[in-house]
Enzyme design. Structure first.
Site, short mmCIF file in Angstrom:
data_model
loop_
_atom_site.label_atom_id
_atom_site.label_comp_id
_atom_site.label_asym_id
_atom_site.label_seq_id
_atom_site.Cartn_x
_atom_site.Cartn_y
_atom_site.Cartn_z
N GLY A 77 -52.63 47.55 12.11
CA GLY A 77 -52.04 47.01 13.32
C GLY A 77 -53.07 46.63 14.34
N GLN A 136 -54.55 47.03 21.79
CA GLN A 136 -55.10 48.33 21.40
C GLN A 136 -55.24 49.23 22.61
OE1 GLN A 136 -56.82 49.65 18.25
NE2 GLN A 136 -54.96 48.57 17.78
N GLU A 180 -59.94 53.50 20.18
CA GLU A 180 -59.84 54.89 20.62
C GLU A 180 -59.97 55.01 22.13
OE1 GLU A 180 -60.23 57.54 18.00
OE2 GLU A 180 -60.76 56.22 16.35
#
Ligand SMILES: Cc1cc2nc3c(=O)[nH]c(=O)nc-3n(C[C@H](O)[C@H](O)[C@H](O)COP(=O)(O)OP(=O)(O)OC[C@H]3O[C@@H](n4cnc5c(N)ncnc54)[C@H](O)[C@@H]3O)c2cc1C
Ligand code: SF4
Lengths: 327, 765
Positions: free
Chosen positions: B475, B665, B732
């Site tokens: 994704g 993200q 992240e």
């Protein structure tokens, strides 16, 4: 989930006859039944599909009363124009319940019959002890994770919270449930656990809910449902309140008030002590807050759910204040 | 494999398709229309279905398992228990180190160390038959006392992780001398990965060759594990994972249930499908570990930090090791002359925790970024100001220059966009009706993790381009950015490029974790594509039959799929025409980012372990991504409910290969951060060690209604020390610092400091 036989009832008589069979369970929207069957909590021998019975989904609202068929979908009732204008608390309780997908599936009859969300009740493989599932087996919740458990109407046998929203509003406005041969006040239809936690509803084999009827009133017209929870949507209530208010001509003295609580009691909980304390009184914030505290008389907590004792009166007070402001 | 169609107006293509362009996900339409076929959706002849039986105790022994009734049930092929399932060899760890001392590995447990551990498996002709028979398997246990909570007074074995100790200066002495002190304990909860796609797999054997269809963040690593379990050559294992419905760190390893399915398939001689139930997705593998950190800060009156003493502890299972390194960024956020940080783990009867988005950094930020906020309040300083007063001009721990650190810019740009200057400093001083309004800020960082990758690029006879890599797309946009990279390098439109991922027989890649993949794979694809192009140009120039011959040009260029002289004058051919004239059906190049002379063994290690990851402080620089989150919350004064009403985040991920995907993200990370700050918690019954909210109704993930408008602003600049094309990590980073920003905003709104996540309403009533 074990094998079961499937019967489709095309009319109410057939449904009643089939519902009298041993191990029979009705299937309406299926959002509770299938879920609990997957958890291993219910193991119907026969599933009787009532969702095709014609006419049972009618919604008929006048100033005097709302008549809602057992198969009406939660979403349809929530969006119904007259329900919204004449019984706003009912609409608000419904649209704040579950999720849009569930409300499109779930029926009003099934909603009244939903079971507690006590995690121990829902996990028989890991927690064999549960008086509600297995009378006499004990209660796994007491001494365990109790953040969601009830503080009102609890017993030594069971402290499970009644999770629903709609019934809280129904109880506030003296609604009745139509079981065919019998008609009961919704308030009496729900049973507190006492020593018989397994009995949650006053319904007998062969009985089918056909409709609910809510009497119209000035308090129902000026009503609201406030639901408090950590998540903005798709969560059961930490505490909720259905409140209806009718004021005297002076615009501040209470002629009629209805208060019921959700998320904190073992059944939809009418808070008559709060109503009695406020009837005939002129509304101001201090009076409202003081009276709201009376709802918690007799409350018993189990540690992690202690906050509900502080929270619930604030929810009542907020609802009354909100209705007072709209005078 | 689905072919991805790229649809957008041709006039927009150059702008969108270049590296750095906002091209929409090329796999988006396939996913939305359902054309994308996920790993376990393969339809195989003769497929059998497996359902696991789990332990209902957290500690003890399985004395006996009654399987007769299940075996007799309709459709059941086999019931396997610890006694009857085949024994496997023990696989090596993340680093490729062999895990002694057991000689064999039994994927079904006889000795139970956590509740929900798999103890038996039922295999049947249909899934429903397997489910129904699994309920008939009865186990008898010899139960032992269980330790389940980090906070248990009687907590289990404590292990110091010496390698994580960081010290400089004299932290104790400096703390004692500092005029201003702060000491606090911060706790973060156990949280689940909660990916929408559950874990599961299909295993099929053909002789001693094993094919596994399984969602995977690391095909090569998982293939190694299967090969080691079954004692077969690495090449004999093929892992297929075309799409992944969310991993967040949980899908990098082959787990016990994976071994059960593969073993059952081998024993039965049939392909076997095994999916974990939603509930098992909370209990069969670990989420983020529970952590506790103690922070002591010493500062002077001006707010300059003199000393930081940090002690962290995280939970771990009885078997295996995973450290949630809560000191990981404590040492780099602020400049301090004296520092001490230590980490312990405590063994409990819990499933082995796993890395979850920004493992370590995320809870680490909750400690230090709340502590600095508390210090600001104590000194009457603005939370932003104190961060600038203590700004670290170089890595205070490694004592190296930052490769790039746009954190000052992030503070400035974020504050401006948020309107921070209008913040009224006193807690509980902003409100709207019953809603107390709070504004909070916190920073975050994530190290740049680097390794190597390889890719194959093929220029085909018809001018189309194929890219192949065993890396994956969960994704985050690998399909898209690799298409952009190949298209830009080769001078063809993205619509001519098809990217094939998720097959371990493709060119190899290491783990997709630590935000490393984009940097590695764009580098590898760029290299492979450049090699293929060089070959094409070389052939075009040297073939006397072609119009380019005799042009005296020493190179050619490709633009919009047409090749000609770089200046655009002279003859021109489409790639398809050129390929046809050359009589070639393809030109293929394999490129990798490994240094020349890398041995085959080193290559294997590079792709199947993390042993060859390059430290972020290698050489002269310390490399990290950075961010600053500005958050507004509304807290109901009566109910204690917290709603995030606004988020503005400024982030430095270096150069962005595709800003649209990067923003997604970041936003995904911020949303996950909101969940961990306010809602999510794996709740365990301490008497039984059982997770009691292992479903999506009771485990609280944020819904759309909980997520406000989120503005993300890129403040990055290309960082040549971090990757070939200048990007740093993206995926992240976004979550790091969100929870402390929210906790700081809640403090500003209410005057109450909540140091235990999640911040649920009863903590504010
Ligand atoms: C994840 C989740 C979240 C939810 N959140 C909420 C919430 O926030 N608030 C809330 O109020 N509810 C909530 N619910 C409960 C939901 O409202 C009920 O599941 C739903 O109303 C049940 O209706 P149904 O038609 O699907 O019932 P079914 O599942 O078909 O039936 C439920 C039960 O009622 C019996 N029954 C059905 N119809 C009749 C009838 N006419 N006469 C007699 N017995 C009958 C069935 O035999 C069965 O025992 C939630 C449910 C889920 C799964
Ligand atoms: S509280 Fe009631 S439902 Fe829950 S475990 Fe106890 S008896 Fe069962």
């Amino acid at each position: 989930m074990r094998d079961f036989s499937y019967l489709r009832a095309d009319n109410i008589e057939a449904a009643r006859n089939a519902a009298a069979l041993p191990g029979a369970m009705l299937l309406a929207g299926g959002t509770t039944l299938i879920d609990l069957a997957k958890c291993g909590v219910v193991e119907p021998a026969t599933v009787i599909d009532i969702s095709h019975i014609e006419g049972l989904n009618a919604i008929d609202v006048t100033a005097d009363r709302a008549l809602i068929g057992a198969l009406a979908k939660m979403s349809h009732v929530a969006d119904h124009a007259e329900v919204k204008s004449l019984f706003p608390a009912v609409s608000e309780a419904l649209w704040q319940a579950a999720s849009a997908q569930l409300r499109n599936m779930a029926t009003i009859g099934g909603n009244l019959m939903q079971r507690t969300r006590c995690p121990y009740f829902r996990d028989p493989a890991n927690f064999p002890a549960c008086n509600k599932r297995e009378p006499g087996s004990g209660c796994s919740a007491i001494g365990g994770v109790t953040r969601g458990h009830a503080v009102l109407g609890v017993s030594e046998a069971c402290i499970a919270t009644y999770p629903g929203d709609l019934a809280v509003a129904l109880v506030a406005f003296d609604a009745e449930v139509d079981l065919g041969e019998r008609r009961l006040k919704v308030e009496d239809f729900f049973l507190a656990p006492g020593a018989t936690a397994e009995q949650e509803h006053d319904i007998r084999p062969g009985e089918v809910i056909t409709a609910i009827e809510i009497p119209g009133s000035a308090a129902a017209r000026r009503s609201t449902y406030i639901k408090v929870r950590d998540r903005q949507s798709y969560e059961f209530a930490a505490a909720s309140a259905a409140v209806g208010l009718e004021l005297e001509g002076d615009g501040r003295t209470v002629r009629d008030i209805r208060v019921a609580l959700g998320g904190v009691a073992t059944k939809p909980w009418r808070a008559r002590a709060v109503e009695d304390a406020l009837k005939g009184k002129a509304l101001d914030e201090a009076t409202i807050r003081e009276a709201s505290e009376l709802a918690m008389q007799g409350a018993v907590d189990h540690g992690a759910n202690h906050y509900k004792i502080a929270l619930a009166p604030r929810v009542i007070a907020r609802a009354i204040l909100k209705l007072g402001e709209t005078a | 494999m689905t072919v991805h169609d790229v649809k957008h107006a041709a006039s927009d293509s150059a702008r969108l398709e270049a590296v750095g362009g906002r091209l929409s996900r090329v796999d988006g339409p396939a996913k939305i229309t359902g054309a994308a076929r996920y790993a376990v959706e393969q339809q195989l002849e003769g497929l059998a279905h497996a359902v696991l039986v789990d332990s209902t105790i957290a500690a003890g022994k399985v004395v006996s398992i009654e399987t007769q009734a299940a075996k007799a049930a309709r459709g059941v092929i086999a019931v396997l228990t610890p006694d009857t399932i085949m024994k496997l060899s023990v696989a090596s760890d993340w680093f490729g180190n062999p895990l002694a001392p057991q000689r064999t590995f039994c994927p079904l447990a006889r000795d139970v160390t956590y509740c929900g551990q798999h103890i038996a498996v039922v295999i049947a002709e249909t899934f429903e038959q397997a489910v129904s028979a699994a309920a008939l398997v009865m186990a008898d246990y010899d139960q032992a006392p269980a330790l389940v909570e980090l906070g248990d007074g009687t907590a289990g074995e404590i292990i110091s992780i010496e390698g994580m100790t960081k010290e400089w200066g004299n932290a104790q002495a400096a703390l004692a001398e500092a005029p201003v002190h702060l000491s606090a304990v911060y706790n973060t909860q156990r949280s689940a990965h909660a990916a929408i796609e559950p874990h599961g797999l299909i295993a099929r054997w053909e002789g001693d060759r094993l094919t596994i269809w399984e969602p995977s963040q690391w095909l090569d690593g998982m293939a190694r594990t299967y090969a080691e379990w079954f004692g077969i050559p690495f090449e004999n294992v093929r892992l297929v994972s075309p799409y992944i419905g969310g991993g967040f760190g949980s899908k990098a390893l082959a787990l016990a249930h994976s071994a059960v399915a593969a073993a059952a398939a081998k024993m039965l001689g049939r392909p076997v499908k095994l999916m974990l139930t939603r509930s098992q997705n909370f209990t069969s593998y670990g989420g983020r570990a529970t952590t506790r950190q103690t922070i002591d800060l010493g500062a002077d009156k001006a707010g300059r930090i003199q000393s930081i003493i940090h002690r962290g502890v995280s939970e771990v299972s009885l078997e295996g090791m995973w450290v949630e390194a809560v000191g990981s960024i404590t040492s780099i956020m602020y400049d301090t002359p004296n520092f001490s940080s230590r980490q312990d783990v405590v063994r409990l009867n819990t499933v082995l925790p796993n890395p979850k988005r920004a493992p370590g950094e995320n809870p680490s930020a909750f400690g230090i970024e709340c502590a600095i906020d508390e210090l600001a309040h104590e000194l009457g300083l603005d939370p932003l100001e104190i961060r600038l007063i203590n700004y670290a001009e170089q890595d205070p721990h490694a004592k190296k220059a930052w490769s790039t650190r746009q954190l000052r810019e992030a503070f400035a740009v974020g504050a401006e966009a948020f309107g921070w200057a209008k913040r009224s400093p006193a807690p509980r001083s902003m409100r709207a009706g019953h809603q107390l309004i709070g504004w909070g800020v916190a920073a975050g960082a994530y190290p740049v993790q680097r390794a190597h990758g390889e890719a194959v690029v093929k220029i085909m006879f018809d001018g189309s381009v194929e890219v192949e890599s065993s890396s994956i797309d969960m994704g985050q946009g690998t399909y898209t950015i690799l298409a952009q990279t190949a298209a830009e390098t080769l001078g063809v439109p993205v619509s001519q490029v098809s990217v094939k991922l998720g097959d371990s027989h493709f060119a190899r890649a290491g783990v997709t974790g630590g935000s490393r993949l984009a940097g590695i794979m764009t580098g590898a694809v760029h290299k492979a594509a450049s090699q293929a192009l060089d070959e094409l140009i070389g052939l075009a120039l040297s073939d006397p039959r072609l119009p380019f011959h005799g042009l005296q040009a020493n190179t050619l260029a490709v633009k919009d799929g047409r090749i000609g002289s770089p200046r655009g004058d002279g003859p021109e051919l489409s790639i398809a025409e050129l390929m046809s004239m050359l009589g070639r059906d393809r030109i293929e190049a394999k490129g990798d980012t490994l240094p020349a002379g890398t041995t085959a063994e080193e290559r294997y290690k590079n792709y199947t372990t993390i042993a060859m990851s390059i430290p972020h402080t290698e050489g002269d620089y310390s490399r990290h991504s950075w961010c600053a989150h500005f958050v507004e919350v509304k807290v109901d004064e009566d109910f204690g409910t917290v709603r995030v009403s606004r988020v503005v985040s400024a982030l430095d991920s270096g150069r962005l290969y595709n800003p649209k995907l990067a923003e997604s993200q970041w936003k995904g990370g911020i949303i996950m951060g909101i969940g961990e700050a306010l809602l999510e918690e794996g709740i365990v019954d301490r008497r039984h060690g059982r997770t009691v909210n292992s479903n999506f109704a009771d485990y609280m993930l944020p819904t759309n209604a909980d997520i406000p408008d989120i503005q993300t602003i890129s403040v990055g600049i290309p960082d040549p020390h971090s990757s070939a094309l200048g990007g740093k990590g993206v995926g992240e980073l976004g979550i790091v610092g969100v929870a402390p920003a929210i906790a700081n905003a809640v403090f500003h709104a209410t005057g109450k400091r909540v140091r235990d996540l999640p911040i649920t309403l009863e903590k504010l009533i």
